[in-house]
Design a protein around this motif. Structure first.
Motif, PDB file in Angstrom:
ATOM      1  N   VAL A  44       0.840  -1.201   0.000  1.00 21.44           N
ATOM      2  CA  VAL A  44       0.000   0.000   0.000  1.00 21.44           C
ATOM      3  C   VAL A  44       0.876   1.253   0.000  1.00 21.44           C
ATOM      4  N   GLY A  45       1.896   1.260   0.836  1.00 21.89           N
ATOM      5  CA  GLY A  45       2.805   2.405   0.849  1.00 21.89           C
ATOM      6  C   GLY A  45       3.519   2.584  -0.477  1.00 21.89           C
ATOM      7  N   ASP A  46       3.971   1.480  -1.061  1.00 21.35           N
ATOM      8  CA  ASP A  46       4.663   1.549  -2.353  1.00 21.35           C
ATOM      9  C   ASP A  46       3.741   2.079  -3.448  1.00 21.35           C
ATOM     10  N   ALA A  47       2.456   1.764  -3.352  1.00 23.55           N
ATOM     11  CA  ALA A  47       1.498   2.195  -4.374  1.00 23.55           C
ATOM     12  C   ALA A  47       1.318   3.708  -4.400  1.00 23.55           C
ATOM     13  N   LEU A  48       1.726   4.373  -3.327  1.00 23.90           N
ATOM     14  CA  LEU A  48       1.542   5.827  -3.211  1.00 23.90           C
ATOM     15  C   LEU A  48       2.834   6.592  -3.489  1.00 23.90           C
ATOM     16  N   ALA A  49       3.737   5.966  -4.211  1.00 23.08           N
ATOM     17  CA  ALA A  49       5.055   6.556  -4.470  1.00 23.08           C
ATOM     18  C   ALA A  49       4.991   7.870  -5.243  1.00 23.08           C
ATOM     19  N   ASP A  50       3.889   8.133  -5.939  1.00 23.46           N
ATOM     20  CA  ASP A  50       3.773   9.360  -6.734  1.00 23.46           C
ATOM     21  C   ASP A  50       3.254  10.551  -5.925  1.00 23.46           C
ATOM     22  N   ALA A 116      -8.653   9.250   1.165  1.00 21.73           N
ATOM     23  CA  ALA A 116      -9.211   8.482   0.050  1.00 21.73           C
ATOM     24  C   ALA A 116      -8.102   7.876  -0.804  1.00 21.73           C
ATOM     25  N   LEU A 117      -7.025   8.615  -1.018  1.00 25.31           N
ATOM     26  CA  LEU A 117      -5.896   8.079  -1.784  1.00 25.31           C
ATOM     27  C   LEU A 117      -5.332   6.829  -1.112  1.00 25.31           C
ATOM     28  N   VAL A 118      -5.138   6.909   0.196  1.00 27.52           N
ATOM     29  CA  VAL A 118      -4.592   5.764   0.936  1.00 27.52           C
ATOM     30  C   VAL A 118      -5.553   4.582   0.868  1.00 27.52           C
ATOM     31  N   LYS A 119      -6.834   4.863   1.008  1.00 24.29           N
ATOM     32  CA  LYS A 119      -7.819   3.774   1.001  1.00 24.29           C
ATOM     33  C   LYS A 119      -7.950   3.158  -0.384  1.00 24.29           C
ATOM     34  N   ILE A 120      -7.774   3.947  -1.427  1.00 22.42           N
ATOM     35  CA  ILE A 120      -7.793   3.393  -2.788  1.00 22.42           C
ATOM     36  C   ILE A 120      -6.658   2.385  -2.953  1.00 22.42           C
ATOM     37  N   ALA A 121      -5.481   2.744  -2.450  1.00 24.19           N
ATOM     38  CA  ALA A 121      -4.339   1.823  -2.534  1.00 24.19           C
ATOM     39  C   ALA A 121      -4.602   0.560  -1.718  1.00 24.19           C
ATOM     40  N   ASP A 122      -5.170   0.724  -0.541  1.00 25.56           N
ATOM     41  CA  ASP A 122      -5.514  -0.406   0.327  1.00 25.56           C
ATOM     42  C   ASP A 122      -6.524  -1.319  -0.365  1.00 25.56           C
ATOM     43  N   ASN A 123      -7.567  -0.714  -0.905  1.00 22.14           N
ATOM     44  CA  ASN A 123      -8.615  -1.458  -1.598  1.00 22.14           C
ATOM     45  C   ASN A 123      -8.051  -2.214  -2.799  1.00 22.14           C
ATOM     46  N   ALA A 124      -7.210  -1.537  -3.560  1.00 16.38           N
ATOM     47  CA  ALA A 124      -6.668  -2.146  -4.777  1.00 16.38           C
ATOM     48  C   ALA A 124      -5.812  -3.370  -4.460  1.00 16.38           C
ATOM     49  N   HIS A 125      -4.990  -3.270  -3.425  1.00 21.21           N
ATOM     50  CA  HIS A 125      -4.153  -4.420  -3.085  1.00 21.21           C
ATOM     51  C   HIS A 125      -4.994  -5.578  -2.552  1.00 21.21           C
ATOM     52  N   ALA A 151     -17.075  -0.218  -2.776  1.00 24.46           N
ATOM     53  CA  ALA A 151     -16.430   0.967  -2.195  1.00 24.46           C
ATOM     54  C   ALA A 151     -15.677   1.786  -3.236  1.00 24.46           C
ATOM     55  N   ARG A 152     -15.222   1.149  -4.296  1.00 22.15           N
ATOM     56  CA  ARG A 152     -14.330   1.841  -5.235  1.00 22.15           C
ATOM     57  C   ARG A 152     -14.934   3.092  -5.870  1.00 22.15           C
ATOM     58  N   ARG A 165      -5.495   6.499 -11.500  1.00 20.38           N
ATOM     59  CA  ARG A 165      -4.711   5.729 -12.474  1.00 20.38           C
ATOM     60  C   ARG A 165      -3.289   5.459 -11.968  1.00 20.38           C
ATOM     61  N   LYS A 166      -2.681   6.450 -11.359  1.00 16.51           N
ATOM     62  CA  LYS A 166      -1.315   6.274 -10.858  1.00 16.51           C
ATOM     63  C   LYS A 166      -1.252   5.159  -9.811  1.00 16.51           C
ATOM     64  N   ILE A 167      -2.225   5.151  -8.915  1.00 18.52           N
ATOM     65  CA  ILE A 167      -2.231   4.139  -7.855  1.00 18.52           C
ATOM     66  C   ILE A 167      -2.495   2.752  -8.429  1.00 18.52           C
ATOM     67  N   LEU A 168      -3.522   2.641  -9.254  1.00 16.26           N
ATOM     68  CA  LEU A 168      -3.873   1.328  -9.807  1.00 16.26           C
ATOM     69  C   LEU A 168      -2.744   0.768 -10.663  1.00 16.26           C
ATOM     70  N   ALA A 169      -2.091   1.629 -11.418  1.00 20.57           N
ATOM     71  CA  ALA A 169      -1.002   1.160 -12.281  1.00 20.57           C
ATOM     72  C   ALA A 169       0.120   0.538 -11.462  1.00 20.57           C
ATOM     73  N   ARG A 170       0.311   1.025 -10.252  1.00 25.62           N
ATOM     74  CA  ARG A 170       1.397   0.508  -9.417  1.00 25.62           C
ATOM     75  C   ARG A 170       1.013  -0.759  -8.649  1.00 25.62           C
TER      76      ARG A 170
END
Length: 225
Positions: A44-50, A116-125, A151-152, A165-170
Protein backbone atom coordinates in the motif's frame (compact mmCIF):
# COMPACT_ATOMS: atom_id res chain seq x y z
CA UNK A 1 19.11 44.41 7.33
CA UNK A 2 16.45 41.97 8.58
CA UNK A 3 17.69 38.72 10.02
CA UNK A 4 16.94 35.64 7.91
CA UNK A 5 13.89 33.70 9.01
CA UNK A 6 14.83 30.47 10.70
CA UNK A 7 13.43 27.49 8.83
CA UNK A 8 11.90 24.65 10.83
CA UNK A 9 14.07 21.54 10.80
CA UNK A 10 13.09 18.91 8.29
CA UNK A 11 11.45 15.89 9.84
CA UNK A 12 13.72 12.90 10.16
CA UNK A 13 10.69 10.62 9.85
CA UNK A 14 10.64 9.76 6.16
CA UNK A 15 8.66 7.28 4.07
CA UNK A 16 11.65 4.97 4.37
CA UNK A 17 11.41 5.23 8.17
CA UNK A 18 7.69 4.46 7.96
CA UNK A 19 8.42 1.43 5.82
CA UNK A 20 10.79 0.03 8.44
CA UNK A 21 8.34 0.77 11.25
CA UNK A 22 5.50 -0.92 9.37
CA UNK A 23 7.62 -3.99 8.73
CA UNK A 24 8.53 -4.27 12.42
CA UNK A 25 5.07 -3.44 13.79
CA UNK A 26 3.29 -6.01 11.62
CA UNK A 27 6.10 -8.56 11.57
CA UNK A 28 4.28 -11.41 13.35
CA UNK A 29 0.84 -10.79 11.89
CA UNK A 30 -0.84 -12.92 9.22
CA UNK A 31 -3.72 -12.15 6.90
CA UNK A 32 -6.76 -14.35 6.21
CA UNK A 33 -4.68 -16.49 3.88
CA UNK A 34 -1.97 -16.91 6.55
CA UNK A 35 0.40 -14.74 4.57
CA UNK A 36 2.68 -12.13 6.18
CA UNK A 37 0.51 -9.08 6.78
CA UNK A 38 3.50 -6.78 6.43
CA UNK A 39 3.50 -7.54 2.70
CA UNK A 40 0.12 -5.81 2.44
CA UNK A 41 1.03 -2.62 4.29
CA UNK A 42 4.30 -2.31 2.39
CA UNK A 43 2.48 -2.74 -0.93
CA UNK A 44 0.00 0.00 0.00
CA UNK A 45 2.80 2.41 0.85
CA UNK A 46 4.66 1.55 -2.35
CA UNK A 47 1.50 2.20 -4.37
CA UNK A 48 1.54 5.83 -3.21
CA UNK A 49 5.06 6.56 -4.47
CA UNK A 50 3.77 9.36 -6.73
CA UNK A 51 2.43 11.40 -3.81
CA UNK A 52 3.94 13.51 -1.05
CA UNK A 53 5.73 12.15 2.01
CA UNK A 54 2.81 12.47 4.43
CA UNK A 55 0.56 10.42 2.17
CA UNK A 56 3.26 7.81 1.60
CA UNK A 57 3.94 7.58 5.34
CA UNK A 58 0.23 7.17 6.03
CA UNK A 59 0.13 4.44 3.40
CA UNK A 60 2.82 2.39 5.10
CA UNK A 61 1.25 2.99 8.51
CA UNK A 62 -2.40 2.84 7.49
CA UNK A 63 -3.12 -0.17 9.73
CA UNK A 64 -0.77 0.62 12.59
CA UNK A 65 -3.51 2.18 14.74
CA UNK A 66 -5.94 -0.61 13.82
CA UNK A 67 -3.78 -3.67 14.39
CA UNK A 68 -1.04 -2.68 16.84
CA UNK A 69 -0.84 -0.95 20.26
CA UNK A 70 0.77 2.11 18.66
CA UNK A 71 -0.84 5.35 19.85
CA UNK A 72 -1.25 8.76 18.26
CA UNK A 73 1.18 10.30 20.73
CA UNK A 74 3.77 7.62 20.09
CA UNK A 75 3.63 8.36 16.37
CA UNK A 76 3.95 12.10 16.97
CA UNK A 77 6.86 11.53 19.34
CA UNK A 78 8.62 9.54 16.62
CA UNK A 79 8.34 12.49 14.28
CA UNK A 80 5.29 11.52 12.23
CA UNK A 81 3.57 14.74 11.16
CA UNK A 82 0.16 15.74 12.47
CA UNK A 83 -1.20 15.55 8.93
CA UNK A 84 0.04 11.99 8.43
CA UNK A 85 -1.40 10.95 11.79
CA UNK A 86 -4.76 12.43 10.86
CA UNK A 87 -4.79 10.45 7.61
CA UNK A 88 -3.96 7.26 9.52
CA UNK A 89 -6.78 7.94 11.96
CA UNK A 90 -9.22 8.65 9.15
CA UNK A 91 -8.60 5.22 7.56
CA UNK A 92 -8.74 3.37 10.89
CA UNK A 93 -12.10 1.60 11.07
CA UNK A 94 -12.36 1.38 14.85
CA UNK A 95 -12.07 5.16 15.19
CA UNK A 96 -15.24 5.78 13.17
CA UNK A 97 -18.66 6.19 14.76
CA UNK A 98 -20.03 3.08 13.00
CA UNK A 99 -17.00 0.80 12.57
CA UNK A 100 -19.15 -2.22 11.71
CA UNK A 101 -20.79 -0.45 8.78
CA UNK A 102 -18.07 -0.73 6.15
CA UNK A 103 -19.77 1.41 3.51
CA UNK A 104 -20.49 4.16 6.05
CA UNK A 105 -16.81 4.17 6.98
CA UNK A 106 -15.90 4.40 3.29
CA UNK A 107 -18.18 7.41 2.84
CA UNK A 108 -16.53 9.16 5.77
CA UNK A 109 -13.06 8.37 4.45
CA UNK A 110 -14.06 9.76 1.05
CA UNK A 111 -14.72 13.14 2.66
CA UNK A 112 -10.95 13.57 2.94
CA UNK A 113 -8.90 13.61 -0.27
CA UNK A 114 -5.66 12.31 1.25
CA UNK A 115 -7.35 9.53 3.20
CA UNK A 116 -9.21 8.48 0.05
CA UNK A 117 -5.90 8.08 -1.78
CA UNK A 118 -4.59 5.76 0.94
CA UNK A 119 -7.82 3.77 1.00
CA UNK A 120 -7.79 3.39 -2.79
CA UNK A 121 -4.34 1.82 -2.53
CA UNK A 122 -5.51 -0.41 0.33
CA UNK A 123 -8.62 -1.46 -1.60
CA UNK A 124 -6.67 -2.15 -4.78
CA UNK A 125 -4.15 -4.42 -3.09
CA UNK A 126 -6.91 -6.31 -1.30
CA UNK A 127 -8.59 -6.77 -4.69
CA UNK A 128 -5.71 -8.41 -6.53
CA UNK A 129 -7.15 -11.21 -8.71
CA UNK A 130 -4.86 -13.84 -7.23
CA UNK A 131 -5.92 -12.92 -3.69
CA UNK A 132 -9.62 -12.87 -4.54
CA UNK A 133 -9.31 -16.28 -6.18
CA UNK A 134 -7.38 -17.71 -3.23
CA UNK A 135 -10.05 -16.51 -0.80
CA UNK A 136 -12.78 -18.05 -2.96
CA UNK A 137 -10.94 -21.37 -3.05
CA UNK A 138 -10.36 -21.38 0.70
CA UNK A 139 -14.00 -20.60 1.52
CA UNK A 140 -15.99 -21.89 -1.48
CA UNK A 141 -19.27 -21.82 0.46
CA UNK A 142 -19.01 -18.13 1.29
CA UNK A 143 -20.40 -15.57 -1.15
CA UNK A 144 -17.77 -13.52 -2.98
CA UNK A 145 -16.61 -10.41 -1.18
CA UNK A 146 -18.16 -7.40 -2.91
CA UNK A 147 -17.52 -4.70 -0.32
CA UNK A 148 -14.27 -3.65 -1.97
CA UNK A 149 -15.91 -3.39 -5.39
CA UNK A 150 -18.82 -1.39 -3.98
CA UNK A 151 -16.43 0.97 -2.19
CA UNK A 152 -14.33 1.84 -5.23
CA UNK A 153 -16.69 4.29 -6.99
CA UNK A 154 -17.15 6.22 -3.74
CA UNK A 155 -13.41 6.49 -3.19
CA UNK A 156 -12.61 7.26 -6.83
CA UNK A 157 -15.07 10.16 -6.81
CA UNK A 158 -13.10 11.81 -4.00
CA UNK A 159 -9.90 12.25 -6.02
CA UNK A 160 -8.72 13.12 -9.52
CA UNK A 161 -8.89 10.58 -12.34
CA UNK A 162 -5.14 10.67 -12.95
CA UNK A 163 -4.51 10.05 -9.24
CA UNK A 164 -6.58 6.87 -9.38
CA UNK A 165 -4.71 5.73 -12.47
CA UNK A 166 -1.32 6.27 -10.86
CA UNK A 167 -2.23 4.14 -7.85
CA UNK A 168 -3.87 1.33 -9.81
CA UNK A 169 -1.00 1.16 -12.28
CA UNK A 170 1.40 0.51 -9.42
CA UNK A 171 -0.55 -1.89 -7.23
CA UNK A 172 -3.33 -3.52 -9.27
CA UNK A 173 -3.35 -2.71 -13.00
CA UNK A 174 -6.14 -5.25 -13.51
CA UNK A 175 -8.52 -2.68 -12.02
CA UNK A 176 -7.77 -0.11 -14.72
CA UNK A 177 -10.23 -1.69 -17.15
CA UNK A 178 -12.96 -1.62 -14.50
CA UNK A 179 -12.13 2.02 -13.81
CA UNK A 180 -12.39 2.90 -17.51
CA UNK A 181 -15.77 1.16 -17.68
CA UNK A 182 -16.94 3.21 -14.71
CA UNK A 183 -15.86 6.43 -16.41
CA UNK A 184 -17.72 5.40 -19.57
CA UNK A 185 -20.89 4.77 -17.56
CA UNK A 186 -20.62 8.19 -15.94
CA UNK A 187 -20.14 9.96 -19.28
CA UNK A 188 -23.60 11.25 -20.26
CA UNK A 189 -22.54 12.82 -23.57
CA UNK A 190 -24.91 11.88 -26.42
CA UNK A 191 -22.25 11.04 -28.98
CA UNK A 192 -24.78 9.79 -31.56
CA UNK A 193 -26.45 13.19 -31.78
CA UNK A 194 -23.39 15.29 -31.15
CA UNK A 195 -23.09 17.98 -33.82
CA UNK A 196 -19.70 19.18 -34.89
CA UNK A 197 -21.20 21.93 -37.10
CA UNK A 198 -22.35 24.13 -34.25
CA UNK A 199 -19.07 26.06 -33.86
CA UNK A 200 -19.03 26.86 -37.59
CA UNK A 201 -22.67 27.91 -37.54
CA UNK A 202 -22.05 30.13 -34.54
CA UNK A 203 -19.11 31.75 -36.29
CA UNK A 204 -21.26 32.38 -39.38
CA UNK A 205 -23.97 33.95 -37.28
CA UNK A 206 -21.42 36.23 -35.64
CA UNK A 207 -20.12 37.38 -39.04
CA UNK A 208 -23.67 38.07 -40.22
CA UNK A 209 -24.37 40.08 -37.08
CA UNK A 210 -21.28 42.18 -37.73
CA UNK A 211 -22.40 42.78 -41.31
CA UNK A 212 -25.91 43.77 -40.21
CA UNK A 213 -24.47 46.19 -37.68
CA UNK A 214 -22.44 47.86 -40.42
CA UNK A 215 -25.61 48.39 -42.46
CA UNK A 216 -27.74 49.67 -39.61
CA UNK A 217 -30.27 52.44 -40.48
CA UNK A 218 -28.73 55.87 -40.31
CA UNK A 219 -25.25 54.64 -41.03
CA UNK A 220 -23.49 56.69 -43.69
CA UNK A 221 -22.31 54.93 -46.80
CA UNK A 222 -18.88 55.70 -48.18
CA UNK A 223 -20.47 57.90 -50.84
CA UNK A 224 -22.29 60.04 -48.27
CA UNK A 225 -19.22 60.85 -46.17
Amino acid sequence: MPEPTEQPPASSFTPETAKVLAEVAHNRQKDKLKRPYKDHVLAVGDALADFDDDIRIAGYLHDIAEDTPMTRQALLDMGVSERAVQIIERVTNRLHSTPDDYQAVIREIAEDHDAALVKIADNAHNSLPERVQALAEKWPDKPPVTKYRDARPVLYAAVEVDEVRKILARVNPWLLAEFDDQLDEEDTTDYENLSYEEPAAAAGAARQADADEGEAPGAMSSGER
